[in-house]
Scaffold this motif. Sequence first.
Motif, PDB file in Angstrom:
ATOM      1  N   ILE A 163       0.864  -1.176   0.000  1.00 44.22           N
ATOM      2  CA  ILE A 163       0.000   0.000   0.000  1.00 44.22           C
ATOM      3  C   ILE A 163       0.899   1.222   0.000  1.00 44.22           C
ATOM      4  N   ALA A 164       0.591   2.191  -0.840  1.00 42.73           N
ATOM      5  CA  ALA A 164       1.419   3.391  -0.949  1.00 42.73           C
ATOM      6  C   ALA A 164       0.603   4.623  -0.615  1.00 42.73           C
ATOM      7  N   LEU A 165       1.277   5.603  -0.034  1.00 40.93           N
ATOM      8  CA  LEU A 165       0.678   6.901   0.243  1.00 40.93           C
ATOM      9  C   LEU A 165       1.544   7.946  -0.425  1.00 40.93           C
ATOM     10  N   HIS A 166       1.008   8.547  -1.485  1.00 37.93           N
ATOM     11  CA  HIS A 166       1.747   9.513  -2.297  1.00 37.93           C
ATOM     12  C   HIS A 166       1.295  10.932  -1.956  1.00 37.93           C
ATOM     13  N   ASN A 167       2.233  11.757  -1.525  1.00 43.29           N
ATOM     14  CA  ASN A 167       1.914  13.152  -1.219  1.00 43.29           C
ATOM     15  C   ASN A 167       1.841  14.002  -2.478  1.00 43.29           C
ATOM     16  N   PHE A 168       0.987  14.992  -2.438  1.00 39.55           N
ATOM     17  CA  PHE A 168       0.980  16.068  -3.427  1.00 39.55           C
ATOM     18  C   PHE A 168       0.614  17.353  -2.698  1.00 39.55           C
TER      19      PHE A 168
END
Length: 371
Positions: free
Chosen positions: A184-189
Amino acid sequence: MKDITIIGGGLAGLINAILLARSGLKVQLVEKKHYPFHKVCGEFISNEVIPFLEQHGLYPAVLQPVPIHTFMLTSVSGKSSCMPLDLGGFGISRYALDHFLYQKALEAGVECLLDTAVQDVHFAENHFTLTLPHQEQQKSKLVIGAYGKRSRLDKQMHRKFVKERSPYIGVKYHLYADFPADRIALHNFRGGYCGISRIEDGKYNMCYLGSRSDLRKYGSIEAMEKAVLYENPHLKKLFTQSEFLFEKPEVINEVSFAPKRPVEQHILMSGDTAGLITPLCGNGMAMAIHSAKLLSGLIIQHYQQAVLDRGALENAYTKAWTSLFAQRLWVGRNVQRLFGSAFVSELGVGLVSTVKPIARQIMRRTHGKPF
């Protein structure tokens, strides 16, 4: 008169309904949509729920949930770090899981009113009167609010969090993507963050929290994504190289993480209706399931007494809910400050990379223990 009416047929509503009906109570569940349907949700569940689900025959093995063991965090610029998920979890869509639990509810004898939105709830003379479409009215001894993140009922009850505008919108897609199945990935923007993880049938869920102000600025979801989310190269790759399966995304406005009360005007709140945690590694679904276990158990216990003591039940639930979830929600709200900022997200990635004991401690404090 019903023993219990449950407003909302998500995870908390369905599991409350199943356990209460199995105990012999007369249960009605009211859901404004018709199963199966999609919901804005991260669709990852911490393994803390497995012992409970298996004990009650509610683990959806037939749907082949996807085991997930690692967590990836990326900064706005695309720097990344990975760490193992100590407890792990599994991916499954709400479309499939909620429909599975709905079938279990029918088997348990729950009366389900679908495509029905509750218009009003009024408490008087020690019972509730619910107003349904076409001014139909029904009476119930207890009411459980399990209608999710936000409802017209919250406005009618003048719940405090409704008065505070939230800066977030939630957006969800299903897609086929080139991404590790066990991660599971959590990508910031800028202004938000996006999670992606595998669900059933080879599909992936991609769900993000974005900024309402950015949506207003760019005029559409698609334009906002290209202007803001694409700045993270991991997200740009996902958006440009994946096969999207929805004609249009699922969207929810005004996603609020402000504190809520577990009991409002004698309505017992369960799941997101009682308190919404920031979507860090799938705690929302696990918390909804755990809150249903807690509430249904207390209701069954109090119904076994000669006279239902409403005040004692409400006090017991408030105390137990606060003990289980209040700190977890507080930690989640504070950890959220590490996300959505270019500078701070770099620090967060560095923390995961170089100070793993602290990162693991944060993970443990936003997760529960197996129950």
